[in-house]
Scaffold this motif. Structure first.
Motif, mmCIF file in Angstrom:
data_model
loop_
_atom_site.group_PDB
_atom_site.id
_atom_site.type_symbol
_atom_site.label_atom_id
_atom_site.label_comp_id
_atom_site.label_asym_id
_atom_site.label_seq_id
_atom_site.Cartn_x
_atom_site.Cartn_y
_atom_site.Cartn_z
ATOM 1 N N ASN A 76 0.812 -1.220 0.000
ATOM 2 C CA ASN A 76 0.000 0.000 0.000
ATOM 3 C C ASN A 76 0.849 1.276 0.000
ATOM 4 O O ASN A 76 0.323 2.380 -0.094
ATOM 5 C CB ASN A 76 -0.979 0.010 1.185
ATOM 6 N N MET A 77 2.173 1.129 0.068
ATOM 7 C CA MET A 77 3.070 2.293 0.064
ATOM 8 C C MET A 77 3.513 2.688 -1.345
ATOM 9 O O MET A 77 4.191 3.696 -1.525
ATOM 10 C CB MET A 77 4.304 2.020 0.934
ATOM 11 N N LEU A 78 3.128 1.900 -2.369
ATOM 12 C CA LEU A 78 3.561 2.197 -3.736
ATOM 13 C C LEU A 78 3.176 3.616 -4.170
ATOM 14 O O LEU A 78 4.032 4.367 -4.645
ATOM 15 C CB LEU A 78 2.981 1.180 -4.724
ATOM 16 N N GLN A 79 1.896 3.978 -4.014
ATOM 17 C CA GLN A 79 1.432 5.302 -4.444
ATOM 18 C C GLN A 79 2.123 6.432 -3.662
ATOM 19 O O GLN A 79 2.633 7.362 -4.281
ATOM 20 C CB GLN A 79 -0.097 5.416 -4.277
ATOM 21 N N PRO A 80 2.160 6.367 -2.320
ATOM 22 C CA PRO A 80 2.835 7.446 -1.581
ATOM 23 C C PRO A 80 4.313 7.594 -1.949
ATOM 24 O O PRO A 80 4.833 8.708 -2.010
ATOM 25 C CB PRO A 80 2.689 7.037 -0.115
ATOM 26 N N ILE A 81 5.004 6.473 -2.210
ATOM 27 C CA ILE A 81 6.418 6.539 -2.586
ATOM 28 C C ILE A 81 6.570 7.202 -3.950
ATOM 29 O O ILE A 81 7.405 8.095 -4.137
ATOM 30 C CB ILE A 81 7.068 5.136 -2.581
ATOM 31 N N GLU A 82 5.722 6.781 -4.884
ATOM 32 C CA GLU A 82 5.766 7.363 -6.226
ATOM 33 C C GLU A 82 5.531 8.874 -6.152
ATOM 34 O O GLU A 82 6.264 9.669 -6.763
ATOM 35 C CB GLU A 82 4.701 6.689 -7.101
ATOM 36 N N LYS A 83 4.539 9.266 -5.359
ATOM 37 C CA LYS A 83 4.216 10.693 -5.183
ATOM 38 C C LYS A 83 5.396 11.441 -4.549
ATOM 39 O O LYS A 83 5.762 12.532 -4.986
ATOM 40 C CB LYS A 83 2.970 10.807 -4.302
ATOM 41 N N ALA A 84 6.016 10.843 -3.532
ATOM 42 C CA ALA A 84 7.139 11.488 -2.836
ATOM 43 C C ALA A 84 8.321 11.708 -3.773
ATOM 44 O O ALA A 84 9.001 12.739 -3.698
ATOM 45 C CB ALA A 84 7.558 10.651 -1.636
ATOM 46 N N ILE A 85 8.574 10.751 -4.666
ATOM 47 C CA ILE A 85 9.682 10.894 -5.616
ATOM 48 C C ILE A 85 9.389 12.042 -6.579
ATOM 49 O O ILE A 85 10.280 12.834 -6.900
ATOM 50 C CB ILE A 85 9.946 9.573 -6.371
ATOM 51 N N MET A 86 8.145 12.152 -7.001
ATOM 52 C CA MET A 86 7.759 13.257 -7.895
ATOM 53 C C MET A 86 7.910 14.607 -7.173
ATOM 54 O O MET A 86 8.448 15.554 -7.731
ATOM 55 C CB MET A 86 6.307 13.087 -8.365
ATOM 56 N N ILE A 87 7.430 14.670 -5.935
ATOM 57 C CA ILE A 87 7.470 15.919 -5.152
ATOM 58 C C ILE A 87 8.906 16.348 -4.858
ATOM 59 O O ILE A 87 9.197 17.539 -4.794
ATOM 60 C CB ILE A 87 6.668 15.753 -3.839
ATOM 61 N N ALA A 88 9.815 15.367 -4.703
ATOM 62 C CA ALA A 88 11.216 15.678 -4.372
ATOM 63 C C ALA A 88 11.906 16.464 -5.485
ATOM 64 O O ALA A 88 12.983 17.014 -5.275
ATOM 65 C CB ALA A 88 11.981 14.402 -4.072
ATOM 66 N N ASN A 89 11.297 16.521 -6.674
ATOM 67 C CA ASN A 89 11.800 17.342 -7.776
ATOM 68 C C ASN A 89 13.247 17.002 -8.127
ATOM 69 O O ASN A 89 14.099 17.890 -8.213
ATOM 70 C CB ASN A 89 11.643 18.826 -7.418
ATOM 71 N N LEU A 90 13.516 15.714 -8.327
ATOM 72 C CA LEU A 90 14.868 15.263 -8.651
ATOM 73 C C LEU A 90 15.064 15.105 -10.162
ATOM 74 O O LEU A 90 16.118 14.688 -10.611
ATOM 75 C CB LEU A 90 15.150 13.912 -7.972
ATOM 76 N N GLY A 91 14.027 15.412 -10.920
ATOM 77 C CA GLY A 91 14.118 15.245 -12.365
ATOM 78 C C GLY A 91 13.996 13.790 -12.779
ATOM 79 O O GLY A 91 14.446 13.400 -13.855
ATOM 80 N N LEU A 92 13.395 12.975 -11.896
ATOM 81 C CA LEU A 92 13.237 11.549 -12.178
ATOM 82 C C LEU A 92 11.767 11.237 -12.422
ATOM 83 O O LEU A 92 10.886 11.861 -11.832
ATOM 84 C CB LEU A 92 13.752 10.720 -10.998
ATOM 85 N N ASN A 93 11.513 10.242 -13.279
ATOM 86 C CA ASN A 93 10.146 9.878 -13.618
ATOM 87 C C ASN A 93 9.875 8.446 -13.170
ATOM 88 O O ASN A 93 10.207 7.494 -13.867
ATOM 89 C CB ASN A 93 9.949 10.030 -15.131
ATOM 90 N N PRO A 94 9.257 8.268 -11.968
ATOM 91 C CA PRO A 94 9.000 6.910 -11.469
ATOM 92 C C PRO A 94 7.861 6.226 -12.218
ATOM 93 O O PRO A 94 6.888 6.866 -12.601
ATOM 94 C CB PRO A 94 8.616 7.147 -10.002
ATOM 95 N N MET A 95 8.022 4.915 -12.448
ATOM 96 C CA MET A 95 6.963 4.119 -13.074
ATOM 97 C C MET A 95 6.575 3.001 -12.115
ATOM 98 O O MET A 95 7.436 2.254 -11.645
ATOM 99 C CB MET A 95 7.459 3.513 -14.390
ATOM 100 N N ASN A 96 5.292 2.897 -11.832
ATOM 101 C CA ASN A 96 4.768 1.925 -10.890
ATOM 102 C C ASN A 96 4.254 0.723 -11.677
ATOM 103 O O ASN A 96 3.373 0.857 -12.508
ATOM 104 C CB ASN A 96 3.631 2.605 -10.106
ATOM 105 N N ASN A 97 4.816 -0.468 -11.419
ATOM 106 C CA ASN A 97 4.339 -1.655 -12.143
ATOM 107 C C ASN A 97 3.459 -2.558 -11.264
ATOM 108 O O ASN A 97 3.190 -3.688 -11.611
ATOM 109 C CB ASN A 97 5.508 -2.442 -12.745
ATOM 110 N N GLY A 98 3.042 -2.057 -10.103
ATOM 111 C CA GLY A 98 2.189 -2.835 -9.216
ATOM 112 C C GLY A 98 2.964 -3.580 -8.134
ATOM 113 O O GLY A 98 2.404 -3.899 -7.088
ATOM 114 N N ASP A 99 4.223 -3.892 -8.372
ATOM 115 C CA ASP A 99 5.060 -4.566 -7.382
ATOM 116 C C ASP A 99 6.161 -3.650 -6.865
ATOM 117 O O ASP A 99 6.550 -3.720 -5.708
ATOM 118 C CB ASP A 99 5.738 -5.812 -7.990
ATOM 119 N N MET A 100 6.693 -2.846 -7.766
ATOM 120 C CA MET A 100 7.801 -1.959 -7.406
ATOM 121 C C MET A 100 7.741 -0.713 -8.273
ATOM 122 O O MET A 100 6.963 -0.633 -9.218
ATOM 123 C CB MET A 100 9.139 -2.672 -7.588
#
Length: 187
Positions: A76-100
């Protein structure tokens, strides 16, 4: 040399070591196009109401030089982690595949490399300023010792030792920066 003078020199050395440590940590955050788990060191995730370091809620792996994977310990932490990486503004684009979460590290453009080299140079200059401040503080303390009766020769010798320390640490910073700049500019 008196005990007080030795203490002043040791204190200056400790402060200068702290500056080098800080520079090394700051340079870890300046990525050179290679995937590195420390790139996500500044990411904090909302974990049951408290900001928690990403490394505390997930495994961060580097399967190849251009990819990072983030595997949360709770699905259940997948969405919050993905959001946190986006908010951190590191210029990275996370992709969620359901497991990682998979993060592809883009290749750096020449312009971006130059910007990162400038950023590294700024960090190195800040570290040099910190070293010089440590020297100034030590020399001020030595002058106080001289006024309190420590011999002029001992104080002059201590100031020379502080200057040699300063020169050595400034050279160390230049070497660290040169290495980081070469790493950044290497295509």
């Amino acid at each position: 040399m008196t005990e007080e003078i030795n203490f002043i020199i040791d204190e200056a050395k400790e402060s200068m070591n702290g500056s080098i440590d800080h520079l090394n940590k700051a340079l870890l955050n300046i990525r050179a196009g290679k995937a590195n788990p420390q790139m996500l060191g500044a990411v904090f995730v909302d974990y049951y109401g408290s900001a928690t370091a990403l490394s505390q809620v997930a495994n961060i792996n580097v399967p190849d030089p251009r990819t990072l994977t983030v595997t949360p310990w709770e699905k259940n932490m997948l969405q919050p982690i993905e959001k946190a990486i986006m908010i951190a503004n590191l210029g990275l684009n996370p992709m969620n595949n359901g497991d990682m979460i998979i993060i592809n590290i883009p290749a750096l453009t020449e312009e971006r490399r130059k910007d990162l080299a400038k950023q590294a140079k700024t960090e190195a200059e800040d570290a040099k300023i910190s070293i010089r401040n440590a020297r100034k503080d030590a020399n001020t303390d030595i002058k106080k010792q001289e006024k309190e009766g420590t011999s002029e020769d001992i104080c002059k010798d201590a100031e020379d030792r502080i200057q040699k320390l300063t020169d050595a640490y400034i050279k160390k910073i230049d070497d660290i920066y040169a290495e980081k700049e070469a790493e950044i500019m290497k295509v």
